[in-house]
Write a protein that holds these residues in place. Structure first.
Motif, mmCIF file in Angstrom:
data_model
loop_
_atom_site.group_PDB
_atom_site.id
_atom_site.type_symbol
_atom_site.label_atom_id
_atom_site.label_comp_id
_atom_site.label_asym_id
_atom_site.label_seq_id
_atom_site.Cartn_x
_atom_site.Cartn_y
_atom_site.Cartn_z
ATOM 1 N N PRO A 148 -30.399 25.079 -66.991
ATOM 2 C CA PRO A 148 -29.204 24.910 -66.518
ATOM 3 C C PRO A 148 -28.236 24.695 -67.894
ATOM 4 C CG PRO A 148 -30.410 22.919 -66.645
ATOM 5 C CD PRO A 148 -31.374 24.173 -66.903
ATOM 6 N N SER A 149 -26.984 24.810 -67.591
ATOM 7 C CA SER A 149 -26.108 24.283 -68.493
ATOM 8 C C SER A 149 -24.978 23.505 -68.532
ATOM 9 C CB SER A 149 -25.107 25.864 -69.091
ATOM 10 O OG SER A 149 -24.590 26.063 -67.714
ATOM 11 N N SER A 150 -25.064 22.511 -67.443
ATOM 12 C CA SER A 150 -24.144 21.480 -66.874
ATOM 13 C C SER A 150 -24.707 20.547 -66.125
ATOM 14 C CB SER A 150 -22.901 21.937 -66.162
ATOM 15 O OG SER A 150 -23.260 22.245 -64.525
ATOM 16 N N PRO A 151 -24.343 19.305 -65.947
ATOM 17 C CA PRO A 151 -25.070 18.283 -65.091
ATOM 18 C C PRO A 151 -25.169 18.540 -63.795
ATOM 19 C CG PRO A 151 -23.397 17.021 -66.627
ATOM 20 C CD PRO A 151 -23.373 18.679 -66.786
ATOM 21 N N HIS A 152 -24.279 19.372 -63.249
ATOM 22 C CA HIS A 152 -23.954 19.730 -61.775
ATOM 23 C C HIS A 152 -25.001 20.740 -61.376
ATOM 24 C CE1 HIS A 152 -22.730 20.701 -57.758
ATOM 25 N NE2 HIS A 152 -22.236 21.902 -58.291
ATOM 26 N N ARG A 153 -25.066 21.709 -62.502
ATOM 27 C CA ARG A 153 -25.996 22.843 -62.057
ATOM 28 C C ARG A 153 -27.501 22.325 -62.582
ATOM 29 N NH1 ARG A 153 -21.681 25.554 -63.690
ATOM 30 N NH2 ARG A 153 -22.044 25.403 -66.068
ATOM 31 N N ALA A 154 -27.613 21.320 -63.319
ATOM 32 C CA ALA A 154 -29.061 20.791 -63.691
ATOM 33 C C ALA A 154 -29.487 20.228 -62.213
ATOM 34 C CB ALA A 154 -28.930 19.897 -64.854
ATOM 35 N N TYR A 155 -28.645 19.392 -61.883
ATOM 36 C CA TYR A 155 -28.920 18.577 -60.538
ATOM 37 C C TYR A 155 -29.395 19.599 -59.297
ATOM 38 C CZ TYR A 155 -28.157 15.284 -56.666
ATOM 39 O OH TYR A 155 -28.342 14.409 -55.465
ATOM 40 N N GLY A 156 -28.469 20.320 -58.994
ATOM 41 C CA GLY A 156 -28.565 21.453 -57.813
ATOM 42 C C GLY A 156 -29.775 22.269 -58.177
ATOM 43 N N LEU A 157 -30.083 22.932 -59.314
ATOM 44 C CA LEU A 157 -31.081 23.714 -59.560
ATOM 45 C C LEU A 157 -32.593 23.058 -59.474
ATOM 46 C CD1 LEU A 157 -29.252 26.034 -62.284
ATOM 47 C CD2 LEU A 157 -29.918 26.675 -59.666
ATOM 48 N N LEU A 158 -32.568 21.890 -60.015
ATOM 49 C CA LEU A 158 -33.846 21.044 -60.289
ATOM 50 C C LEU A 158 -34.292 20.759 -59.006
ATOM 51 C CD1 LEU A 158 -36.180 20.085 -61.702
ATOM 52 C CD2 LEU A 158 -34.625 17.948 -62.219
ATOM 53 N N LEU A 159 -33.348 20.397 -58.100
ATOM 54 C CA LEU A 159 -33.604 20.031 -56.602
ATOM 55 C C LEU A 159 -34.076 21.181 -55.855
ATOM 56 C CD1 LEU A 159 -30.866 17.744 -55.237
ATOM 57 C CD2 LEU A 159 -33.340 17.202 -55.585
ATOM 58 N N ALA A 160 -33.401 22.339 -55.866
ATOM 59 C CA ALA A 160 -33.948 23.635 -55.322
ATOM 60 C C ALA A 160 -35.356 23.922 -55.744
ATOM 61 C CB ALA A 160 -32.753 24.794 -55.641
ATOM 62 N N ALA A 161 -35.610 23.898 -57.100
ATOM 63 C CA ALA A 161 -36.753 24.141 -57.798
ATOM 64 C C ALA A 161 -37.909 23.414 -57.365
ATOM 65 C CB ALA A 161 -36.791 24.195 -59.312
ATOM 66 N N ILE A 162 -37.538 22.110 -57.090
ATOM 67 C CA ILE A 162 -38.750 21.120 -56.470
ATOM 68 C C ILE A 162 -38.995 21.397 -55.011
ATOM 69 C CG2 ILE A 162 -39.206 18.854 -55.984
ATOM 70 C CD1 ILE A 162 -37.713 18.013 -58.731
ATOM 71 N N ARG A 163 -37.842 21.673 -54.259
ATOM 72 C CA ARG A 163 -38.138 22.054 -52.933
ATOM 73 C C ARG A 163 -38.676 23.258 -52.493
ATOM 74 N NH1 ARG A 163 -31.951 19.722 -51.575
ATOM 75 N NH2 ARG A 163 -32.258 17.611 -51.630
ATOM 76 N N GLY A 164 -38.751 24.369 -53.474
ATOM 77 C CA GLY A 164 -39.170 25.474 -53.236
ATOM 78 C C GLY A 164 -40.597 25.525 -53.221
ATOM 79 N N SER A 165 -41.452 26.803 -53.226
ATOM 80 C CA SER A 165 -42.895 26.736 -53.187
ATOM 81 C C SER A 165 -43.500 27.519 -54.263
ATOM 82 C CB SER A 165 -43.119 27.530 -51.699
ATOM 83 O OG SER A 165 -42.470 28.754 -51.667
ATOM 84 N N ASP A 166 -42.639 28.030 -55.378
ATOM 85 C CA ASP A 166 -42.831 28.547 -56.309
ATOM 86 C C ASP A 166 -43.172 28.006 -57.731
ATOM 87 O OD1 ASP A 166 -43.254 31.177 -55.206
ATOM 88 O OD2 ASP A 166 -40.958 31.228 -54.901
#
Length: 326
Positions: A148-166
């Motif tokens: 990520p390169s910003s707080p907003h993207r760090a937040y949203g991308l980390l949530l997506a990563a944790i909620r995923g299955s990979d």
């Protein structure tokens, strides 16, 4: 809505994920009582307890092996490696196990583990603390690589990563931990992975970057706007799998491409992006593809670190070459 730093955004995402899913477990060196070396897990031990926020021995391979076991047993481990320079023992577990479980079991088992690690220079740390080894992980099939390169993207991308299955390697630029601030809501909304973000529209040149190089790319775009050159800025964000379509379509429009990363030139992920652009937009290119990167050396310590890291001045020279090419 409040002003949030990138490291605070990571903390908020971790807390949100743990609150909504009891399978999420945090583990790593000093992540519990001390709250992590950069305070990314600050307060989580007190809130969720020692069963879900676990301090581990000083063994990166052990952290990886425990995470693989937890993930295949139905948990969602989020492992922290204190610095990316210490992540290499973990590659054994990531490459030989985590990334292969879905294929190895013909889809019967998954390995949804997240490996978080600070990366990159800019904080004048000692050796092994300022590495940018992202390209090593992009070569591993079955693995996602996100920066990520910003707080907003760090937040949203980390949530997506944790909620995923990979399995995911989630690399957080240390230079931006407290250097990047923006207003954002802790609303639980994830952002799409496997997709680039077009941060600025342009018509003359495409600047492609990720992590701590995004502010430098945006600064360059602003400086060249005054000169009458319109630069499009793309944040790759998810390096693996790569959203090459967004990048190629941009270059088809602008005809010029400058790729920026702080990892060394040779073997850097910018070479892969350059190949995709050459394959998909060759007839649209008005100038050779430019790369602005770190050098093929170990990150120099302290004062020379700023010489190593790409900045707007070096990027501007690449833009100048691309615009002058006839």
């Amino acid at each position: 809505m409040s002003e949030t730093t990138l490291v605070q955004a990571v903390n908020l995402a971790l807390a949100r994920a743990m609150a909504e899913d009891e399978r999420v477990i945090i583990l790593g060196e000093d992540v519990g009582i001390d709250g992590g070396v950069f305070r990314a897990t600050d307060g989580l031990f007190a809130r969720f307890g020692a069963d879900r926020v676990r301090d581990t021995p000083l063994s990166e391979m052990g952290i990886g092996g425990i995470s693989v076991g937890l993930a295949t047993a139905g948990f969602k481990p989020v492992a922290e490696i204190q610095f990316s320079g210490f992540i290499f023992p973990l590659i054994d577990q990531i490459n030989n196990h985590a990334s292969r479980f879905r294929t190895r079991t013909r889809g019967h088992m998954q390995c949804p583990m997240i490996v978080r690690t600070p990366c990159g220079g800019g904080i004048h740390a000692p050796e092994h603390h300022s590495e940018s080894p992202e390209s090593m992980f992009t070569n591993i099939p079955g693995l996602r690589v996100i920066i990520p390169s910003s707080p907003h993207r760090a937040y949203g991308l980390l949530l997506a990563a944790i909620r995923g299955s990979d399995p995911v390697v989630f690399m957080e630029p240390t230079k931006l931990y407290r250097g990047a601030r923006e207003e954002m809501l802790d609303d639980g909304k994830e952002l799409p992975v496997d997709r680039c973000f077009v941060l600025r529209e342009g018509r003359d040149v495409t600047l492609v970057a990720w992590g701590a190089m995004i502010p430098e790319a945006l600064k360059t775009a602003e400086e060249w706007e005054v000169k009458g050159v319109s630069a499009e800025v793309i944040d790759v964000a998810t390096l693996k799998p790569l959203d090459a379509e967004t990048i190629v379509n941009s270059v088809k429009k602008t005809g010029r491409c400058v790729i920026i990363h702080e990892a060394p030139l040779t073997g850097g992920f910018g070479g892969e992006i350059a190949a995709r652009v050459a394959e998909g937009a060759f007839s649209s290119l008005l100038a050779p593809i430019e790369r602005v990167t770190g050098y093929d050396t170990i990150m120099p310590l302290l004062k020379l670190e700023n010489v190593y890291l790409p900045d707007a001045a070096r990027i501007g020279k690449a833009v100048d070459r691309a615009m002058a090419y006839a």
